[in-house]
Motif scaffolding. Structure first.
Motif, PDB file in Angstrom:
ATOM      1  N   PRO A   1       1.133   7.754   4.274  1.00 33.73           N
ATOM      2  CA  PRO A   1       1.074   7.477   5.715  1.00 33.73           C
ATOM      3  C   PRO A   1      -0.216   6.792   6.140  1.00 33.73           C
ATOM      4  CG  PRO A   1       0.983   9.847   5.252  1.00 33.73           C
ATOM      5  CD  PRO A   1       1.334   9.179   3.986  1.00 33.73           C
ATOM      6  N   GLU A   2      -1.290   7.003   5.390  1.00 34.28           N
ATOM      7  CA  GLU A   2      -2.562   6.372   5.748  1.00 34.28           C
ATOM      8  C   GLU A   2      -2.535   4.862   5.539  1.00 34.28           C
ATOM      9  OE1 GLU A   2      -2.851   7.240   1.365  1.00 34.28           O
ATOM     10  OE2 GLU A   2      -2.037   8.225   3.150  1.00 34.28           O
ATOM     11  N   THR A   3      -1.577   4.358   4.760  1.00 35.39           N
ATOM     12  CA  THR A   3      -1.448   2.918   4.539  1.00 35.39           C
ATOM     13  C   THR A   3      -0.271   2.324   5.305  1.00 35.39           C
ATOM     14  OG1 THR A   3       0.004   3.113   2.608  1.00 35.39           O
ATOM     15  CG2 THR A   3      -2.386   3.200   2.208  1.00 35.39           C
ATOM     16  N   GLY A   4       0.375   3.136   6.141  1.00 41.44           N
ATOM     17  CA  GLY A   4       1.534   2.652   6.869  1.00 41.44           C
ATOM     18  C   GLY A   4       2.729   2.389   5.971  1.00 41.44           C
ATOM     19  N   GLY A   5       2.759   3.039   4.808  1.00 45.69           N
ATOM     20  CA  GLY A   5       3.861   2.844   3.871  1.00 45.69           C
ATOM     21  C   GLY A   5       3.715   1.639   2.967  1.00 45.69           C
ATOM     22  N   TYR A   6       2.559   0.978   3.019  1.00 41.39           N
ATOM     23  CA  TYR A   6       2.304  -0.189   2.159  1.00 41.39           C
ATOM     24  C   TYR A   6       2.203   0.296   0.717  1.00 41.39           C
ATOM     25  CZ  TYR A   6       0.102  -4.651   0.763  1.00 41.39           C
ATOM     26  OH  TYR A   6      -0.196  -5.866   0.184  1.00 41.39           O
ATOM     27  N   GLY A   7       3.047  -0.272  -0.166  1.00 42.16           N
ATOM     28  CA  GLY A   7       3.072   0.159  -1.551  1.00 42.16           C
ATOM     29  C   GLY A   7       2.535  -0.885  -2.508  1.00 42.16           C
ATOM     30  N   MET A   8       2.424  -0.502  -3.754  1.00 45.53           N
ATOM     31  CA  MET A   8       1.937  -1.391  -4.808  1.00 45.53           C
ATOM     32  C   MET A   8       2.986  -1.497  -5.908  1.00 45.53           C
ATOM     33  SD  MET A   8      -1.201  -2.039  -3.744  1.00 45.53           S
ATOM     34  CE  MET A   8      -2.498  -1.297  -2.735  1.00 45.53           C
ATOM     35  N   TYR A   9       3.188  -2.717  -6.392  1.00 46.56           N
ATOM     36  CA  TYR A   9       3.991  -2.919  -7.586  1.00 46.56           C
ATOM     37  C   TYR A   9       3.059  -2.992  -8.786  1.00 46.56           C
ATOM     38  CZ  TYR A   9       8.329  -3.817  -5.050  1.00 46.56           C
ATOM     39  OH  TYR A   9       9.454  -3.698  -4.271  1.00 46.56           O
ATOM     40  N   GLN A  10       3.407  -2.254  -9.814  1.00 46.25           N
ATOM     41  CA  GLN A  10       2.594  -2.237 -11.024  1.00 46.25           C
ATOM     42  C   GLN A  10       3.430  -2.591 -12.242  1.00 46.25           C
ATOM     43  OE1 GLN A  10       0.415   1.482 -11.389  1.00 46.25           O
ATOM     44  NE2 GLN A  10      -1.101   0.803  -9.872  1.00 46.25           N
ATOM     45  N   LEU A  11       2.734  -3.151 -13.227  1.00 48.35           N
ATOM     46  CA  LEU A  11       3.328  -3.489 -14.515  1.00 48.35           C
ATOM     47  C   LEU A  11       2.378  -2.981 -15.590  1.00 48.35           C
ATOM     48  CD1 LEU A  11       5.610  -5.002 -16.028  1.00 48.35           C
ATOM     49  CD2 LEU A  11       4.205  -7.069 -15.874  1.00 48.35           C
TER      50      LEU A  11
END
Length: 263
Positions: free
Chosen positions: A41-51
């Motif tokens: 919630p602290e990022t507003g739901g902004y996620g990261m894609y990882q490989l």
């Protein structure tokens, strides 16, 4: 070529705005092997894609009534606020002013003088993408614009970019490299006249990210299987590689390349 040192003006981040992160993850996970690290919630739901445990992109929800699905390219800056002032002086506009993202860094979003959106990232604890130039990761970025000289002049003012024309049968391609570099191998992208590529012209001025792949034709088949759309079939570019362009299931444009072997 992209450099993980991320000098000023070089691409150091990309993210996807999409109406459905779950659907996007199914697509890019199946195509490029990405895994989603959801944002809190602290990022507003902004996620990261990882490989393989390294970050290759960001992703955020953009409802359909707030904007079209799209990839965005961000460029390194030591001072986002100073860059914002230079953008305005050069004839660009601010989509949103620079803001802090926790302690990760400071970001801003702009349109250049020809109408293409781009972002800037001033690193904090997040210094940029964790993987580039490898299969599944960013390798190149292209600007599609209605006025190549105007766009080149704009970004020269903002970031100090230098451009070179690479000749090919029937035309030329404008290569971009960081300011202060005399090495043509430091090029990280190109500028393309918008009307030269009908499939890209539909979107108007924009940046197109390229991801490296081991097999362009297999990627084309994967896009079709996973519900995306091929906008340019696999094509060989002499001494460059085999490329193809796509729209993901939501409509966001991207490209892939299997680079030609290094001589």
């Amino acid at each position: 070529m992209l450099d993980p040192a991320f000098v000023t003006g070089a691409p150091n981040w990309i993210d996807l705005g999409t109406p459905d992160i779950e659907a996007a993850t199914t697509f890019y996970g199946g195509l490029l092997g990405w895994e989603l690290v959801p944002g809190g919630p602290e990022t507003g739901g902004y996620g990261m894609y990882q490989l393989r445990g390294k970050t290759v992109a960001g992703v955020m929800t953009v409802p359909e009534d707030q904007g079209r699905p799209a990839w965005s390219v961000y460029f390194q800056t030591p001072d986002a606020d100073a860059t914002a002032r230079t953008v305005e002086q050069a004839g660009g506009t601010a989509a949103f002013p620079p803001m802090d993202v926790l302690d990760y860094g400071r970001m801003g979003g702009f349109t250049d003088s020809t109408g293409a959106y781009f972002g800037v990232w001033q690193p904090g604890t997040n210094t940029g993408l964790g993987m580039i130039m490898e299969p599944g990761a960013l390798i190149w970025a292209e600007l599609y614009t209605p006025d190549v000289p105007a766009a080149a002049a704009f970004f020269h003012t903002v970031f100090g970019w230098r451009t070179d024309d690479m000749l090919y049968p029937g035309g030329s391609y404008t290569m971009i490299r960081p300011g202060g570099s005399d090495d043509a191998d430091s090029s990280f992208g190109g500028i393309v006249p918008l009307d030269e590529v009908p499939s890209q012209a539909e979107a108007g001025p924009h940046w197109l990210p390229y991801f490296a792949v081991d097999d362009t034709d297999a990627t084309v088949a994967g896009v079709e299987r996973l519900g995306g759309r091929v906008t340019m079939a696999a094509t060989d570019v002499p001494e460059v590689g085999r490329i193809a362009t796509f729209a993901d299931p939501a409509g966001a444009a991207f490209a892939v390349i299997k680079p030609a072997p290094m001589e």
